[in-house]
Design a protein around this motif. Sequence first.
Motif, PDB file in Angstrom:
ATOM      1  N   PRO A 254       0.851  -1.201   0.000  1.00 28.48           N
ATOM      2  CA  PRO A 254       0.000   0.000   0.000  1.00 28.48           C
ATOM      3  C   PRO A 254       0.883   1.247   0.000  1.00 28.48           C
ATOM      4  N   MET A 255       0.510   2.246  -0.806  1.00 24.06           N
ATOM      5  CA  MET A 255       1.360   3.419  -0.948  1.00 24.06           C
ATOM      6  C   MET A 255       0.537   4.700  -0.970  1.00 24.06           C
ATOM      7  N   GLU A 256       1.193   5.794  -0.636  1.00 29.01           N
ATOM      8  CA  GLU A 256       0.577   7.108  -0.782  1.00 29.01           C
ATOM      9  C   GLU A 256       0.473   7.415  -2.279  1.00 29.01           C
ATOM     10  N   LYS A 257      -0.598   8.074  -2.669  1.00 26.29           N
ATOM     11  CA  LYS A 257      -0.908   8.256  -4.088  1.00 26.29           C
ATOM     12  C   LYS A 257       0.236   8.890  -4.877  1.00 26.29           C
ATOM     13  N   THR A 258       0.804   9.965  -4.360  1.00 26.59           N
ATOM     14  CA  THR A 258       1.860  10.672  -5.098  1.00 26.59           C
ATOM     15  C   THR A 258       3.060   9.773  -5.343  1.00 26.59           C
ATOM     16  N   THR A 259       3.459   9.033  -4.318  1.00 23.30           N
ATOM     17  CA  THR A 259       4.600   8.123  -4.448  1.00 23.30           C
ATOM     18  C   THR A 259       4.284   6.984  -5.410  1.00 23.30           C
ATOM     19  N   LEU A 260       3.066   6.465  -5.309  1.00 21.21           N
ATOM     20  CA  LEU A 260       2.645   5.375  -6.192  1.00 21.21           C
ATOM     21  C   LEU A 260       2.761   5.790  -7.653  1.00 21.21           C
ATOM     22  N   TYR A 261       2.222   6.959  -7.978  1.00 19.74           N
ATOM     23  CA  TYR A 261       2.231   7.420  -9.365  1.00 19.74           C
ATOM     24  C   TYR A 261       3.643   7.783  -9.830  1.00 19.74           C
ATOM     25  N   LYS A 262       4.407   8.398  -8.936  1.00 24.29           N
ATOM     26  CA  LYS A 262       5.773   8.787  -9.298  1.00 24.29           C
ATOM     27  C   LYS A 262       6.606   7.552  -9.632  1.00 24.29           C
ATOM     28  N   GLU A 263       6.536   6.543  -8.762  1.00 21.90           N
ATOM     29  CA  GLU A 263       7.351   5.352  -8.985  1.00 21.90           C
ATOM     30  C   GLU A 263       6.826   4.529 -10.162  1.00 21.90           C
ATOM     31  N   ASN A 264       5.512   4.576 -10.383  1.00 22.07           N
ATOM     32  CA  ASN A 264       4.978   3.903 -11.567  1.00 22.07           C
ATOM     33  C   ASN A 264       5.526   4.544 -12.839  1.00 22.07           C
ATOM     34  N   SER A 265       5.618   5.870 -12.843  1.00 23.61           N
ATOM     35  CA  SER A 265       6.145   6.559 -14.027  1.00 23.61           C
ATOM     36  C   SER A 265       7.604   6.194 -14.279  1.00 23.61           C
ATOM     37  N   GLU A 266       8.286   5.743 -13.210  1.00 21.72           N
ATOM     38  CA  GLU A 266       9.683   5.306 -13.333  1.00 21.72           C
ATOM     39  C   GLU A 266       9.788   3.827 -13.691  1.00 21.72           C
ATOM     40  N   GLY A 267       8.632   3.183 -13.886  1.00 20.74           N
ATOM     41  CA  GLY A 267       8.623   1.772 -14.279  1.00 20.74           C
ATOM     42  C   GLY A 267       8.707   0.803 -13.122  1.00 20.74           C
ATOM     43  N   LYS A 268       8.485   1.286 -11.904  1.00 19.28           N
ATOM     44  CA  LYS A 268       8.584   0.412 -10.730  1.00 19.28           C
ATOM     45  C   LYS A 268       7.250  -0.268 -10.453  1.00 19.28           C
ATOM     46  N   GLY A 269       7.337  -1.429  -9.799  1.00 18.04           N
ATOM     47  CA  GLY A 269       6.133  -2.189  -9.473  1.00 18.04           C
ATOM     48  C   GLY A 269       5.812  -3.197 -10.562  1.00 18.04           C
ATOM     49  N   ASP A 270       5.377  -4.380 -10.154  1.00 19.60           N
ATOM     50  CA  ASP A 270       5.021  -5.428 -11.118  1.00 19.60           C
ATOM     51  C   ASP A 270       3.549  -5.347 -11.513  1.00 19.60           C
ATOM     52  N   LEU A 271       2.700  -5.290 -10.501  1.00 13.81           N
ATOM     53  CA  LEU A 271       1.257  -5.187 -10.705  1.00 13.81           C
ATOM     54  C   LEU A 271       0.770  -3.982  -9.906  1.00 13.81           C
ATOM     55  N   THR A 272      -0.043  -3.138 -10.520  1.00 13.07           N
ATOM     56  CA  THR A 272      -0.507  -1.931  -9.837  1.00 13.07           C
ATOM     57  C   THR A 272      -2.015  -1.793  -9.992  1.00 13.07           C
ATOM     58  N   LEU A 273      -2.702  -1.763  -8.853  1.00 10.75           N
ATOM     59  CA  LEU A 273      -4.159  -1.591  -8.840  1.00 10.75           C
ATOM     60  C   LEU A 273      -4.478  -0.111  -8.993  1.00 10.75           C
ATOM     61  N   LEU A 274      -5.244   0.209 -10.033  1.00 13.40           N
ATOM     62  CA  LEU A 274      -5.473   1.608 -10.386  1.00 13.40           C
ATOM     63  C   LEU A 274      -6.920   1.859 -10.785  1.00 13.40           C
ATOM     64  N   PHE A 275      -7.239   3.138 -10.913  1.00 14.95           N
ATOM     65  CA  PHE A 275      -8.576   3.550 -11.336  1.00 14.95           C
ATOM     66  C   PHE A 275      -8.435   4.592 -12.434  1.00 14.95           C
ATOM     67  N   TRP A 276      -9.314   4.500 -13.427  1.00 12.74           N
ATOM     68  CA  TRP A 276      -9.320   5.495 -14.502  1.00 12.74           C
ATOM     69  C   TRP A 276     -10.731   6.023 -14.682  1.00 12.74           C
TER      70      TRP A 276
END
Length: 318
Positions: A204-226
């Motif tokens: 579980p992560m804080e939203k800003t960190t989650l999105y920042k690290e996702n943009s860097e290609g980190k994480g294998d599976l990411t639960l998201l909403f669009w």
Amino acid sequence: GRYFLREWKKNNYILLEKNPYVNEDLPKKIRLRILASASTGVFLFSKGRMDLMRIPNFLLKNPHIQKENLRFRKGGGIQYIAINANEPCFDLNFRKALNTSVDANLIIQKLLEGNADLTFGPVPLETIGLSKIRKIVEENPEILSIQNHSHKKANEYLKKSSCYPKILEREIDFRMRGDEENNANGLALVSFLNKLGLKVKIRPMEKTTLYKENSEGKGDLTLLFWYADLPGAWNFKDPLFSGRDKGNGGNRAHYENPELENLFSKVRNSDSLSLESETTQALRILLRENPWIFLWSPYEAFLISEKAKRYSNLEDYL
């Protein structure tokens, strides 16, 4: 506008006051509370200290909630799990195994209280006609095989994946926002992956960190909403699968497909408002490729007090 800002106390509340020139049946003042958790909001509502709030589905069975105070609205968004396309082990068979393993409909019925609809690939069902769905499924019967969520079939796909059996020894990094609703959904989803034999670590992560690290290609599976700002199925494809929009641009899976890129380019350079053909072609590709674990389009649930019900126009702003 209908309201102007009267007062703001950081991390506490925002006080709005009605524009005196607006004649709609709306409250003279609205205090927007900033709460750490939805559970706190439900408690305050039960004590008459809250009049209107959106609640996550997992709280619908809370004993403080009365059915007559609930309102539901079909949402305009989707929840999904982005599969990191930069990971070589997450090949097509692996992605098929994940989609076959996760029974989203079971979670909808058991955890979400039926307050969501399955998506067809990445799009809400209401954005695409049944005739198109039938046509796509007829062309690719494997879609139904995956949607049957057979544990045996999921294992067959997994065993065909390029990194099997070593993938069973590796820790899969499953990321999501750390709020109550995502935690509940994430735990349920990961339970299916565990049954497949995968070692999944929930992060579980804080939203800003989650999105920042996702943009860097980190994480294998990411639960998201669009949430699509515009109507129509096409807005659930571009930029979500666009090669030029990886990471913060919207493509959280970092996925790219040459056929899709040609479609995106064609649509962007066209003045046509009819995108039925392009939408169908894109769905064919995405349901063949499975770049996400496709989940659901949730309804939005609200609590509304007897006091708030007296304002006839208020529910229009839910």
